[in-house]
Design an enzyme around this catalytic site. Structure first.
Site, PDB file in Angstrom:
ATOM      1  CB  CYS A  29      -4.157  56.972  99.018  1.00  8.40           C
ATOM      2  SG  CYS A  29      -3.121  58.291  99.699  1.00  8.40           S
ATOM      3  CB  CYS A  44      -1.509  58.764  97.174  1.00 11.93           C
ATOM      4  SG  CYS A  44      -0.992  57.914  98.670  1.00 11.93           S
TER       5      CYS A  44
END
Length: 324
Positions: A83, A80
């Site tokens: 993230c 991700c």
């Protein structure tokens, strides 16, 4: 984040007020027990403010820890990209806030069950657990100013509602935040606290009146507006027979009162999209005073959930299409 009457759905269900009071009592009991056993009072290192958590350790590392300090949960994954932008910011702020919250990092690939239990739809997703009570904070790589504002509210809620003043970090003479000057009480703090106490006691009518007392002098008070919308909703559904309401709503699609009552019950149960969809469909089928009554109730439910909630934003667009 709504600072009072939290629930995972972002609105208050009928059990949430009682649950918050019970959670506060449990937190106090846990702290007292830790003190008797000689634990919970020692200083922690700054490194221990950021921890990796898995399903096996969730009970101890998050739920039990949340009786001492708010636990912020960062749901992330290696693949991700957002993230990778958000996680370092949260980690830095956990250290900067110096024990006022603990950051728990959960890898969703390795902990699918936790992801499902929290209803995570996409990552990064950030939640908090306070005295065993979970609530969503935000989703996506938010701006640092927004994150700070959310964390400030979280810390305030944890202290005011549950008595959680944070952990003592090594090198500090006092618990985190203890040396900060106290903010003077606002002119309506006592009335707002009275409203919260009425909600805790199940006196929804009393809570409605307390919030109205604030708004009579300060019509722009944001907390009172939100509290009033929530208290009025709880007051409306308090005497309803849920089974009969759902039966009437299913069997009488053209009955405006039945659909409005059904939507109230949907929202109280945390079924936000169902509540909004029910009333928007009713707007499409009605006209005149009936349509106006449905529209006004829908606007009231928007207030309960919060104007910034993406479900409200989407429902406002759908309402506009239904009306025009």
């Amino acid at each position: 984040m709504q600072p009072r009457n939290m629930s995972m759905s972002g609105v208050v269900d009928l059990a949430a007020v009682k649950a918050a009071q019970e959670a506060k009592s449990k937190a106090e009991q846990s702290r007292a027990e830790a003190a008797r056993q000689g634990g919970g009072g020692g200083a922690v290192t700054p490194a221990s403010l950021v921890i990796d958590v898995d399903e096996a350790g969730f009970e101890q590392d998050v739920l039990q820890r949340s009786t001492e300090v708010p636990v912020v949960i960062d749901f992330w994954a290696e693949w991700c990209e957002p993230c990778k932008q958000l996680s370092p910011v949260l980690e830095r702020l956990a250290v900067e806030y110096n024990g006022r919250f603990v950051l728990a990092k959960i890898d969703v690939d390795a902990n699918q069950m936790l992801m499902q239990q929290f209803g995570v739809q996409g990552i990064p997703a950030v939640f908090a657990v306070v005295a065993g009570q979970a609530l969503p904070l935000f989703q996506g790589a938010a701006a640092e100013a927004q994150i700070r504002g959310t964390l400030d509210q979280l810390v305030q809620v944890a202290e005011q509602r549950f008595g959680l003043t944070g952990l003592t970090v090594e090198g500090d003479a006092e618990p985190a935040g203890a040396t900060e000057p106290e903010m003077p009480a606002g002119p309506y703090d006592a009335l707002l606290e009275a409203a919260v106490q009425a909600l805790d006691a199940g006196d929804f009518g009393g809570a409605v009146q307390a919030y109205k007392n604030v708004l009579a002098d300060d019509p722009g008070n944001t907390e009172a507006k939100l509290g009033l919308a929530q208290a009025e909703l709880l007051h409306r559904v308090q005497g309803l027979d849920p089974q009969q309401v759902r039966k009437d709503a299913a069997e009488k699609p053209g009955d405006v009162r039945a659909q409005i009552a059904g939507a109230d019950l949907d929202l109280v149960g945390g079924h936000v999209e169902d509540a909004f969809g029910r009333l928007i469909d009713t707007v499409r089928r009605t006209a005149g005073d009936d349509r106006d009554a449905v529209r006004l109730r829908l606007l009231e439910l928007f207030e309960v959930v919060g104007a910034d909630d993406p479900r409200v934003v989407a429902a406002r667009r759908a309402l506009a299409r239904a009306l025009f």
